[in-house]
Design a protein around this motif. Sequence first.
Motif, PDB file in Angstrom:
ATOM      1  N   ALA A   1      -8.454  -1.737 -11.322  1.00  0.00           N
ATOM      2  CA  ALA A   1      -7.185  -1.039 -11.546  1.00  0.00           C
ATOM      3  C   ALA A   1      -7.277   0.050 -12.614  1.00  0.00           C
ATOM      4  N   THR A   2      -8.058  -0.188 -13.659  1.00  0.00           N
ATOM      5  CA  THR A   2      -8.131   0.789 -14.746  1.00  0.00           C
ATOM      6  C   THR A   2      -9.417   1.611 -14.728  1.00  0.00           C
ATOM      7  N   THR A   3     -10.314   1.308 -13.805  1.00  0.00           N
ATOM      8  CA  THR A   3     -11.572   2.052 -13.743  1.00  0.00           C
ATOM      9  C   THR A   3     -11.618   2.948 -12.510  1.00  0.00           C
ATOM     10  N   LEU A   4     -11.765   2.367 -11.343  1.00  0.00           N
ATOM     11  CA  LEU A   4     -11.903   3.166 -10.128  1.00  0.00           C
ATOM     12  C   LEU A   4     -10.573   3.695  -9.595  1.00  0.00           C
ATOM     13  N   TRP A   5      -9.513   2.871  -9.671  1.00  0.00           N
ATOM     14  CA  TRP A   5      -8.289   3.219  -8.960  1.00  0.00           C
ATOM     15  C   TRP A   5      -7.695   4.571  -9.338  1.00  0.00           C
ATOM     16  N   PRO A   6      -7.631   4.959 -10.622  1.00  0.00           N
ATOM     17  CA  PRO A   6      -7.035   6.272 -10.917  1.00  0.00           C
ATOM     18  C   PRO A   6      -7.673   7.414 -10.134  1.00  0.00           C
ATOM     19  N   GLY A   7      -8.968   7.318  -9.862  1.00  0.00           N
ATOM     20  CA  GLY A   7      -9.624   8.340  -9.049  1.00  0.00           C
ATOM     21  C   GLY A   7      -9.434   8.116  -7.565  1.00  0.00           C
ATOM     22  N   LEU A   8      -9.411   6.859  -7.150  1.00  0.00           N
ATOM     23  CA  LEU A   8      -9.258   6.543  -5.729  1.00  0.00           C
ATOM     24  C   LEU A   8      -7.860   6.878  -5.223  1.00  0.00           C
TER      25      LEU A   8
ATOM     26  N   TRP B   1     -15.104  -1.864   1.256  1.00  0.00           N
ATOM     27  CA  TRP B   1     -14.093  -0.866   0.901  1.00  0.00           C
ATOM     28  C   TRP B   1     -12.794  -1.533   0.496  1.00  0.00           C
ATOM     29  N   ARG B   2     -12.432  -2.604   1.186  1.00  0.00           N
ATOM     30  CA  ARG B   2     -11.202  -3.312   0.847  1.00  0.00           C
ATOM     31  C   ARG B   2     -11.236  -3.808  -0.602  1.00  0.00           C
ATOM     32  N   PHE B   3     -12.380  -4.328  -1.043  1.00  0.00           N
ATOM     33  CA  PHE B   3     -12.440  -4.887  -2.389  1.00  0.00           C
ATOM     34  C   PHE B   3     -12.527  -3.814  -3.475  1.00  0.00           C
ATOM     35  N   LEU B   4     -12.813  -2.569  -3.109  1.00  0.00           N
ATOM     36  CA  LEU B   4     -12.746  -1.498  -4.102  1.00  0.00           C
ATOM     37  C   LEU B   4     -11.302  -1.224  -4.518  1.00  0.00           C
TER      38      LEU B   4
ATOM     39  N   ALA C   1       0.844   8.499   0.198  1.00  0.00           N
ATOM     40  CA  ALA C   1       1.429   7.219  -0.198  1.00  0.00           C
ATOM     41  C   ALA C   1       2.697   7.484  -1.010  1.00  0.00           C
ATOM     42  N   PRO C   2       3.681   6.588  -0.955  1.00  0.00           N
ATOM     43  CA  PRO C   2       4.952   6.843  -1.646  1.00  0.00           C
ATOM     44  C   PRO C   2       4.843   6.800  -3.166  1.00  0.00           C
ATOM     45  N   ASP C   3       3.772   6.189  -3.681  1.00  0.00           N
ATOM     46  CA  ASP C   3       3.554   6.145  -5.127  1.00  0.00           C
ATOM     47  C   ASP C   3       2.057   5.973  -5.372  1.00  0.00           C
ATOM     48  N   ARG C   4       1.676   5.917  -6.631  1.00  0.00           N
ATOM     49  CA  ARG C   4       0.268   5.792  -6.980  1.00  0.00           C
ATOM     50  C   ARG C   4      -0.083   4.364  -7.377  1.00  0.00           C
ATOM     51  N   ALA C   5       0.766   3.418  -7.039  1.00  0.00           N
ATOM     52  CA  ALA C   5       0.495   2.018  -7.358  1.00  0.00           C
ATOM     53  C   ALA C   5      -0.650   1.505  -6.494  1.00  0.00           C
ATOM     54  N   ARG C   6      -1.593   0.868  -7.126  1.00  0.00           N
ATOM     55  CA  ARG C   6      -2.760   0.347  -6.406  1.00  0.00           C
ATOM     56  C   ARG C   6      -2.357  -0.631  -5.305  1.00  0.00           C
ATOM     57  N   ALA C   7      -1.429  -1.524  -5.612  1.00  0.00           N
ATOM     58  CA  ALA C   7      -1.020  -2.546  -4.656  1.00  0.00           C
ATOM     59  C   ALA C   7      -0.388  -1.955  -3.399  1.00  0.00           C
ATOM     60  N   THR C   8       0.205  -0.789  -3.516  1.00  0.00           N
ATOM     61  CA  THR C   8       0.816  -0.143  -2.349  1.00  0.00           C
ATOM     62  C   THR C   8      -0.212   0.077  -1.257  1.00  0.00           C
ATOM     63  N   VAL C   9      -1.421   0.448  -1.648  1.00  0.00           N
ATOM     64  CA  VAL C   9      -2.494   0.665  -0.679  1.00  0.00           C
ATOM     65  C   VAL C   9      -3.246  -0.633  -0.397  1.00  0.00           C
ATOM     66  N   GLU C  10      -3.482  -1.403  -1.437  1.00  0.00           N
ATOM     67  CA  GLU C  10      -4.299  -2.610  -1.251  1.00  0.00           C
ATOM     68  C   GLU C  10      -3.675  -3.609  -0.295  1.00  0.00           C
ATOM     69  N   GLN C  11      -2.376  -3.839  -0.387  1.00  0.00           N
ATOM     70  CA  GLN C  11      -1.771  -4.924   0.391  1.00  0.00           C
ATOM     71  C   GLN C  11      -1.920  -4.749   1.898  1.00  0.00           C
TER      72      GLN C  11
END
Length: 229
Positions: free
Chosen positions: A140-147, A131-134, A154-164
């Motif tokens: 970033a341009t395939t799965l993340w917009p849906g995830l 799950w972490r690697f998803l 979350a304060p924004d929709r930036a992938r790194a905000t959740v990933e880190q």
Amino acid sequence: MRSADKPNGAAELTPRTASRLFGVPRMRGYLDAVGGDPAAALELYRWNTAVGGAFWETLGHVEVVLRNALADRLAARHAAAGRPGSWLDDAARELDGRARRDIAKARRRAGAKSGDAGDAQTLTELSFGFWRFLLAKRYATTLWPGLARGFPRAPDRARATVEQPVKRLHEFRNRLAHHERIWNQPLKSHHDDIVTVLGFVDEALVGWVSAGCRISEVLARCPIERPHP
């Protein structure tokens, strides 16, 4: 175990015996932390185990919530695209080879355990690392917009905000799994990451998990001054 708690006739575990049973190299780090005092090293070892247990309890909630948040969004995304079967089948070949291998292994384990290799059982066999690697940059341009919709707080929709924070918790979880020393790790920060990730999903969840969490209580009982809060 305190002396008063020992069964009648139980022998005292001496530092020398502890080093033999737990391993001299393992105990060396604890001895160094307490200036070579064997009894103090054994006390620190016990505390390290206790705080690790407290983190395991709470990290379990993070793993389950993260798994369900991501799996639900992937299922919704799959259905919206009108694709047949399950997102786990990866008909569009969006997952990398490692993820596909993880899913195949999870299906085999699920089938071997219960004879049921369906999606529900397969999901429970997938590791935290899966799950972490998803959340990785490669998606970033395939799965993340849906995830991203799985983390509505979350304060924004930036992938790194959740990933880190998830990445840091995954690395920390691996230390716990290998019974490594964690007394010298930034444990307060790891606790904060837990609260952060849960809060991205649901604010009420943070209160519920925190009500049963022992981490702060155990941290306050550390027998030495740690290098990190």
